[in-house]
Design a protein around this motif. Structure first.
Motif, PDB file in Angstrom:
ATOM      1  N   ARG A   1       2.466  54.689  29.995  1.00 50.37           N
ATOM      2  CA  ARG A   1       1.173  54.404  29.349  1.00 50.37           C
ATOM      3  C   ARG A   1       1.385  53.928  27.916  1.00 50.37           C
ATOM      4  O   ARG A   1       0.713  52.998  27.454  1.00 50.37           O
ATOM      5  CB  ARG A   1       0.279  55.649  29.361  1.00 50.37           C
ATOM      6  N   LEU A   2       2.302  54.575  27.212  1.00 46.03           N
ATOM      7  CA  LEU A   2       2.589  54.202  25.831  1.00 46.03           C
ATOM      8  C   LEU A   2       3.119  52.767  25.756  1.00 46.03           C
ATOM      9  O   LEU A   2       2.697  51.977  24.905  1.00 46.03           O
ATOM     10  CB  LEU A   2       3.615  55.173  25.242  1.00 46.03           C
ATOM     11  N   PHE A   3       4.034  52.420  26.637  1.00 47.45           N
ATOM     12  CA  PHE A   3       4.600  51.074  26.658  1.00 47.45           C
ATOM     13  C   PHE A   3       3.536  50.027  26.963  1.00 47.45           C
ATOM     14  O   PHE A   3       3.498  48.964  26.337  1.00 47.45           O
ATOM     15  CB  PHE A   3       5.717  50.986  27.698  1.00 47.45           C
ATOM     16  N   LYS A   4       2.666  50.318  27.916  1.00 47.04           N
ATOM     17  CA  LYS A   4       1.680  49.325  28.338  1.00 47.04           C
ATOM     18  C   LYS A   4       0.514  49.187  27.366  1.00 47.04           C
ATOM     19  O   LYS A   4      -0.168  48.157  27.377  1.00 47.04           O
ATOM     20  CB  LYS A   4       1.156  49.679  29.737  1.00 47.04           C
ATOM     21  N   ASN A   5       0.267  50.194  26.557  1.00 51.99           N
ATOM     22  CA  ASN A   5      -0.833  50.122  25.603  1.00 51.99           C
ATOM     23  C   ASN A   5      -0.303  49.793  24.204  1.00 51.99           C
ATOM     24  O   ASN A   5      -0.206  48.628  23.849  1.00 51.99           O
ATOM     25  CB  ASN A   5      -1.633  51.430  25.619  1.00 51.99           C
ATOM     26  N   GLU A   6       0.031  50.807  23.419  1.00 48.22           N
ATOM     27  CA  GLU A   6       0.529  50.550  22.067  1.00 48.22           C
ATOM     28  C   GLU A   6       1.743  49.614  22.081  1.00 48.22           C
ATOM     29  O   GLU A   6       1.835  48.705  21.245  1.00 48.22           O
ATOM     30  CB  GLU A   6       0.913  51.863  21.378  1.00 48.22           C
TER      31      GLU A   6
ATOM     32  N   TYR B   1      -0.014  46.113  20.903  1.00 47.16           N
ATOM     33  CA  TYR B   1       0.022  46.134  19.450  1.00 47.16           C
ATOM     34  C   TYR B   1       1.411  45.931  18.858  1.00 47.16           C
ATOM     35  O   TYR B   1       1.554  45.840  17.648  1.00 47.16           O
ATOM     36  CB  TYR B   1      -0.568  47.453  18.944  1.00 47.16           C
ATOM     37  N   CYS B   2       2.423  45.856  19.716  1.00 50.99           N
ATOM     38  CA  CYS B   2       3.779  45.670  19.218  1.00 50.99           C
ATOM     39  C   CYS B   2       4.394  44.393  19.785  1.00 50.99           C
ATOM     40  O   CYS B   2       4.522  43.389  19.081  1.00 50.99           O
ATOM     41  CB  CYS B   2       4.634  46.884  19.572  1.00 50.99           C
ATOM     42  N   LEU B   3       4.721  44.409  21.064  1.00 49.54           N
ATOM     43  CA  LEU B   3       5.466  43.301  21.657  1.00 49.54           C
ATOM     44  C   LEU B   3       4.711  41.978  21.593  1.00 49.54           C
ATOM     45  O   LEU B   3       5.242  40.971  21.119  1.00 49.54           O
ATOM     46  CB  LEU B   3       5.831  43.642  23.101  1.00 49.54           C
ATOM     47  N   GLU B   4       3.463  41.953  22.059  1.00 45.21           N
ATOM     48  CA  GLU B   4       2.713  40.696  22.077  1.00 45.21           C
ATOM     49  C   GLU B   4       2.465  40.172  20.657  1.00 45.21           C
ATOM     50  O   GLU B   4       2.544  38.968  20.404  1.00 45.21           O
ATOM     51  CB  GLU B   4       1.399  40.869  22.834  1.00 45.21           C
TER      52      GLU B   4
ATOM     53  N   LEU C   1       3.872  36.292  16.358  1.00 48.03           N
ATOM     54  CA  LEU C   1       4.279  36.047  14.976  1.00 48.03           C
ATOM     55  C   LEU C   1       5.599  35.279  14.928  1.00 48.03           C
ATOM     56  O   LEU C   1       5.755  34.329  14.146  1.00 48.03           O
ATOM     57  CB  LEU C   1       4.403  37.381  14.230  1.00 48.03           C
ATOM     58  N   TYR C   2       6.540  35.676  15.764  1.00 48.72           N
ATOM     59  CA  TYR C   2       7.827  34.984  15.847  1.00 48.72           C
ATOM     60  C   TYR C   2       7.614  33.521  16.224  1.00 48.72           C
ATOM     61  O   TYR C   2       8.210  32.612  15.628  1.00 48.72           O
ATOM     62  CB  TYR C   2       8.727  35.675  16.865  1.00 48.72           C
TER      63      TYR C   2
ATOM     64  N   LYS D   1      12.184  50.043  31.356  1.00 47.76           N
ATOM     65  CA  LYS D   1      11.041  50.892  31.681  1.00 47.76           C
ATOM     66  C   LYS D   1      10.334  50.409  32.940  1.00 47.76           C
ATOM     67  O   LYS D   1       9.370  51.037  33.406  1.00 47.76           O
ATOM     68  CB  LYS D   1      10.070  50.925  30.484  1.00 47.76           C
ATOM     69  N   GLY D   2      10.812  49.314  33.517  1.00 47.64           N
ATOM     70  CA  GLY D   2      10.236  48.808  34.761  1.00 47.64           C
ATOM     71  C   GLY D   2       9.120  47.802  34.574  1.00 47.64           C
ATOM     72  O   GLY D   2       8.426  47.451  35.535  1.00 47.64           O
ATOM     73  N   ILE D   3       8.917  47.333  33.348  1.00 50.09           N
ATOM     74  CA  ILE D   3       7.865  46.346  33.078  1.00 50.09           C
ATOM     75  C   ILE D   3       8.494  44.959  33.117  1.00 50.09           C
ATOM     76  O   ILE D   3       9.307  44.612  32.254  1.00 50.09           O
ATOM     77  CB  ILE D   3       7.202  46.614  31.704  1.00 50.09           C
ATOM     78  N   GLU D   4       8.139  44.184  34.114  1.00 56.62           N
ATOM     79  CA  GLU D   4       8.778  42.883  34.336  1.00 56.62           C
ATOM     80  C   GLU D   4       7.931  41.705  33.882  1.00 56.62           C
ATOM     81  O   GLU D   4       8.428  40.581  33.771  1.00 56.62           O
ATOM     82  CB  GLU D   4       9.125  42.713  35.826  1.00 56.62           C
ATOM     83  N   SER D   5       6.644  41.921  33.621  1.00 56.60           N
ATOM     84  CA  SER D   5       5.787  40.832  33.136  1.00 56.60           C
ATOM     85  C   SER D   5       4.801  41.383  32.122  1.00 56.60           C
ATOM     86  O   SER D   5       4.470  42.575  32.138  1.00 56.60           O
ATOM     87  CB  SER D   5       5.039  40.167  34.293  1.00 56.60           C
ATOM     88  N   LEU D   6       4.344  40.521  31.227  1.00 58.56           N
ATOM     89  CA  LEU D   6       3.418  40.935  30.180  1.00 58.56           C
ATOM     90  C   LEU D   6       1.976  40.772  30.647  1.00 58.56           C
ATOM     91  O   LEU D   6       1.649  39.857  31.396  1.00 58.56           O
ATOM     92  CB  LEU D   6       3.651  40.116  28.913  1.00 58.56           C
ATOM     93  N   THR D   7       1.126  41.654  30.179  1.00 59.51           N
ATOM     94  CA  THR D   7      -0.282  41.648  30.595  1.00 59.51           C
ATOM     95  C   THR D   7      -1.078  40.572  29.868  1.00 59.51           C
ATOM     96  O   THR D   7      -2.094  40.101  30.361  1.00 59.51           O
ATOM     97  CB  THR D   7      -0.918  43.031  30.327  1.00 59.51           C
ATOM     98  N   SER D   8      -0.606  40.177  28.667  1.00 59.35           N
ATOM     99  CA  SER D   8      -1.269  39.151  27.856  1.00 59.35           C
ATOM    100  C   SER D   8      -2.702  39.552  27.523  1.00 59.35           C
ATOM    101  O   SER D   8      -3.668  38.891  27.917  1.00 59.35           O
ATOM    102  CB  SER D   8      -1.252  37.793  28.573  1.00 59.35           C
ATOM    103  N   HIS D   9      -2.861  40.645  26.787  1.00 58.13           N
ATOM    104  CA  HIS D   9      -4.182  41.112  26.388  1.00 58.13           C
ATOM    105  C   HIS D   9      -4.817  40.177  25.364  1.00 58.13           C
ATOM    106  O   HIS D   9      -5.939  39.722  25.537  1.00 58.13           O
ATOM    107  CB  HIS D   9      -4.084  42.519  25.780  1.00 58.13           C
ATOM    108  N   PHE D  10      -4.110  39.908  24.266  1.00 59.97           N
ATOM    109  CA  PHE D  10      -4.669  39.092  23.186  1.00 59.97           C
ATOM    110  C   PHE D  10      -3.767  37.911  22.831  1.00 59.97           C
ATOM    111  O   PHE D  10      -4.238  36.804  22.631  1.00 59.97           O
ATOM    112  CB  PHE D  10      -4.863  39.943  21.918  1.00 59.97           C
ATOM    113  N   HIS D  11      -2.475  38.177  22.747  1.00 62.87           N
ATOM    114  CA  HIS D  11      -1.540  37.177  22.247  1.00 62.87           C
ATOM    115  C   HIS D  11      -0.804  36.530  23.418  1.00 62.87           C
ATOM    116  O   HIS D  11      -0.170  37.228  24.211  1.00 62.87           O
ATOM    117  CB  HIS D  11      -0.527  37.820  21.296  1.00 62.87           C
ATOM    118  N   THR D  12      -0.845  35.232  23.513  1.00 64.03           N
ATOM    119  CA  THR D  12      -0.210  34.542  24.658  1.00 64.03           C
ATOM    120  C   THR D  12       0.679  33.389  24.193  1.00 64.03           C
ATOM    121  O   THR D  12       0.502  32.243  24.618  1.00 64.03           O
ATOM    122  CB  THR D  12      -1.281  34.017  25.630  1.00 64.03           C
TER     123      THR D  12
END
Length: 291
Positions: free
Chosen positions: A135-140, A144-147, A152-153, A264-275
């Motif tokens: 839950r922490l990885f998929k939310n914060e 708010y971190c990875l995307e 920014l990069y 952590k088993g997350i293979e794709s990004l959800t793309s909430h805000f930043h794409t």
């Protein structure tokens, strides 16, 4: 010289948590203990200074003491050296006190997060801890971190001029398609990603890997000095680092961040805000574009 050896410890603690320099601490503590124990014997009994030195000795005898306890204890023993009137010694003491305060600040953030993690670990089963981390990885972690960091990069590397690149690095706020966000330098200065995401990961291996990568980037980015006045105006000093070195440090952190998401088993990004890399990109595809 005892003060110089103690200074070596606090200067390590002033830039990163002790978990990242534990071996160096253990080596330094072995060198310091005999000198400190000899000094302790000559101190007047039932004095505050003697009690403070005794407390520091007990901590240095431990292989892995609390960061915060060590930082506080080191600050207390500064009184040992304040009576020396030699100018060079006074400068070392001032440097020691300043570094110890930074050490205490970093240690305090780490200790508070550790206390929070310990409470969750006591309450959750191993399986529940895994779910909490997910839950922490998929939310914060993702929103708010990875995307945000990927966006920014992407802005920095695609900027057409050096001035534009520097704006995304130096400015306290930068305007993106989705609103105002912190610039790179101030974001790493505030450590929000560290405190709100990385330090809260319950899995020790993943947290330590990200902590190490984060501080490797932060140390390099912090070589850029921002000299600001009371009105908020700032002048940048790139004498110790250049833009490409900052970008390289940021890129290496992003690679580790993406790799930890994969672990952590997350293979794709959800793309909430930043794409910046399209909708729901695969983590492995984003990694390939960062090479």
């Amino acid at each position: 010289m005892l003060l110089e050896k103690l200074l070596a410890i606090v200067e390590l603690g002033a830039v990163k948590p002790q978990v990242l320099w534990l071996e160096e601490y253990q080596k330094l503590s072995e060198e310091i203990l005999p000198e400190l124990q000899d000094l302790f014997k000559d101190l007047e009994e039932e004095t505050e200074v003697r009690a403070n030195v005794e407390g520091l000795i007990k901590l240095l005898e431990q292989a892995d003491p609390s960061d915060l306890d060590l930082a506080k204890s080191l600050l207390y023993v500064a009184d040992l050296f304040n009576l020396d009137e030699v100018a060079e010694q006074r400068q070392l003491v001032a440097k020691f006190v300043e570094a110890t305060k930074k050490f205490q600040s970093i240690a305090q953030a780490y200790e508070f997060a550790k206390q929070r993690r310990d409470k969750l670990k006591a309450r959750f089963s191993p399986q529940e801890q895994e779910q909490q981390d997910l839950r922490l990885f998929k939310n914060e972690g993702e929103m708010y971190c990875l995307e945000f960091y990927l966006a920014l990069y992407n802005k920095i590397i695609n900027a057409k001029t050096e001035v534009e690149k520097r704006n995304y690095i130096e400015n306290k706020e930068v305007l993106m398609e989705f609103g105002k966000v912190p610039g790179l330098w101030i974001d790493f200065k505030r450590d929000e990603v560290l405190i709100k995401f990385i330090y809260l990961i319950l899995n020790d291996e993943l947290r330590d890997e990200l902590t190490k990568a984060y501080f490797s980037a932060k140390i390099e980015i912090n070589k850029l000095e921002m000299i600001c006045d009371k009105k908020g105006g700032c002048i940048s000093d790139y004498s110790k680092v250049n833009i490409e070195q900052i970008l390289q440090a940021f890129r290496e952190f992003l690679k580790v961040l993406l790799q930890v998401f994969q672990k952590k088993g997350i293979e794709s990004l959800t793309s909430h805000f930043h794409t910046p890399y399209g909708k729901n990109p695969l983590v492995k595809e984003v990694l390939q574009k960062l090479v």
